[in-house]
Write an enzyme that holds these catalytic residues in place. Sequence first.
Site, short mmCIF file in Angstrom:
data_model
loop_
_atom_site.label_atom_id
_atom_site.label_comp_id
_atom_site.label_asym_id
_atom_site.label_seq_id
_atom_site.Cartn_x
_atom_site.Cartn_y
_atom_site.Cartn_z
N LYS A 275 38.01 41.53 56.97
CA LYS A 275 37.64 40.80 56.74
C LYS A 275 37.85 39.62 57.56
CE LYS A 275 36.77 41.17 51.38
NZ LYS A 275 35.24 40.96 51.93
N ARG A 349 32.73 49.76 44.71
CA ARG A 349 32.33 51.01 44.16
C ARG A 349 33.10 51.75 44.57
NH1 ARG A 349 27.44 49.29 48.60
NH2 ARG A 349 28.66 47.25 48.15
N1 BES Z 1 34.95 41.56 46.34
C1 BES Z 1 33.93 41.70 47.80
C2 BES Z 1 32.59 40.82 46.85
C3 BES Z 1 33.16 39.95 47.56
C4 BES Z 1 33.07 38.58 48.35
C5 BES Z 1 33.05 38.49 46.41
C6 BES Z 1 33.13 37.55 48.48
C7 BES Z 1 32.81 37.38 45.94
C8 BES Z 1 32.92 36.86 47.47
C9 BES Z 1 33.81 43.47 48.34
O1 BES Z 1 34.42 44.11 47.62
C10 BES Z 1 33.00 43.49 49.46
O2 BES Z 1 33.84 42.90 50.43
N2 BES Z 1 31.47 43.50 49.47
C11 BES Z 1 31.21 43.28 51.01
C12 BES Z 1 30.02 45.42 50.73
C13 BES Z 1 29.64 45.28 52.46
C14 BES Z 1 30.69 45.16 53.38
C15 BES Z 1 28.23 46.55 52.19
C16 BES Z 1 30.65 42.73 50.86
O3 BES Z 1 29.45 41.54 50.01
O4 BES Z 1 29.93 41.80 51.90
MN MN Z 2 35.10 44.70 49.61
#
Ligand code: BES
Ligand code: MN
Length: 494
Positions: A275, A349
């Site tokens: 990230k 997931r």
């Molecule tokens: N924990 C995150 C989701 C999230 C992001 C929650 C920002 C709250 C604020 C999750 O694990 C994630 O990183 N999801 C990705 C999925 C994508 C790679 C398809 C996302 O939402 O960017």
């Molecule tokens: Mn994630």
Amino acid sequence: MKFSIKSVYPDNSACLVAGVFESRGLTDAARAIDEMSGNYLSGILKRGDMEGKAGSSLFLYDIPSLKAERVLLVGLGKREDFGEKAFTDAIRAAIKALCASGAKEAAFLLMDIPLEGRSVSWKIRQAVMAVQDSLYRFEDFKSEKAAPSPSLNKIVLVVDSAGEAPELDTAREQGLAIAEGAALARTLGNLPGNVCTPAYLAKTARRLAKEHDLDCRVLERGDMEKLGMNSLLSVARGSHQPPKLIVLTYKGGKTKPLVFVGKGITFDSGGISLKPGEGMDEMKFDMSGAASVLGAIKAAALMRLPLNLTVVIPAAENLPGGNASKPGDIVTSLSGQTIEILNTDAEGRLILCDALTYAERFEPETVIDVATLTGACVIALGHVATGVFSNNDELAREILSAGNNSLDRAWQLPLWNDYQEQIKSGFADMANVGGRPAGSITAACFLSRFTKKYAWAHLDIAGTAWKSGVEKGSTGRPVSLLAHFLLKRAGKLY
Ligand code: BES
Ligand code: MN
Ligand code: ZN
């Protein structure tokens, strides 16, 4: 805080709390004080010192012919706009003012303000929860506390309907139990990632088991390897923190169990699909689903609900590392279905799917998973509503109604098969991401492939589990929604 319910207020109370509407509309309680004191309140209002605006408050002292040491007027906003939110906001405003005062005790003359469709029990439960929630502090790591603890320690909730006394008292206890569950969830969420690890979540579950007479079992990496939970295990590969699968059971009835599954990523760096750095600290909240199901089971146990509830928490830390999963890796999940990991940041997931398959062994009546699953859910619903997805419309309706009753609101999004197209893989049974369009829905579609054997709902709490900015911190959501769902199932919602 001690709460009591009385049909007449103690006349020598340290503080009477009464509501006023905007443009000088006195509530019945405020009018009674006004009449008793020879229109003292109307006089104050006429001078313009208290306009009744929502969130405002004013202390009054030495009111003629009143024994109470002080009266706290709280603004309720316009009478025609008065609703549930104005009611709980007024309670929070009162607590804020009271904590800044020297009052030890207060009598809230707010329970009889008419609120369409809401019982006195509802107002009591919500009032207790709002008070406890606004008294919550997280200062474990502060050498100096921000404010001394308030002298306020007793609140009398004044009602004019003494007839329903037993139900009102139950509502008070329910409010306290839900607030305790929510406080636990908030604290777990607020704890930093170096403290709240998968092992810490397991330890918390064991402590809860001891305190509330629950059964607790924790599966270690080796146990999960034997079972074939390769999807869950793949997420933990980059971290030195060992993953855990936590199972906690409350037995209060004879029916098939409800199962709550909570995402327990104790820190989500994204893994190899790293990230961006800005705001990454907030990914310590990525175990909020786990925290909320622990809060819910704690509340259920405190309320001794006549039902069975099992909580399942897949817990891991998502970090990059020499042994971490890479984009393109393929794993075989516990269900036997294969997954191509196109993005290691879609890890929620991957741990949930194995936990959801594991849940089959409890022969559940219903399974609800709770997860900070997608940034896309924040884009869709903001920080107001939790996203709901379900393979069973009746269950979805129950959850939405629990959201309305608890003021911990949720909104349903579709799970139509059309969206399944997006997670097709050329190399495995499915991919773990479906591209940017409808990101929350494709995440739910992924989970739906593991939940075919029972009635299931998924709650995406990415936008509701915590607040950013100056008030950064866990909200404790959706403990209240889950607890209201359980209360309704147990026939204990008055
Ligand atoms: N924990 C995150 C989701 C999230 C992001 C929650 C920002 C709250 C604020 C999750 O694990 C994630 O990183 N999801 C990705 C999925 C994508 C790679 C398809 C996302 O939402 O960017
Ligand atoms: Mn994630
Ligand atoms: Zn995550």
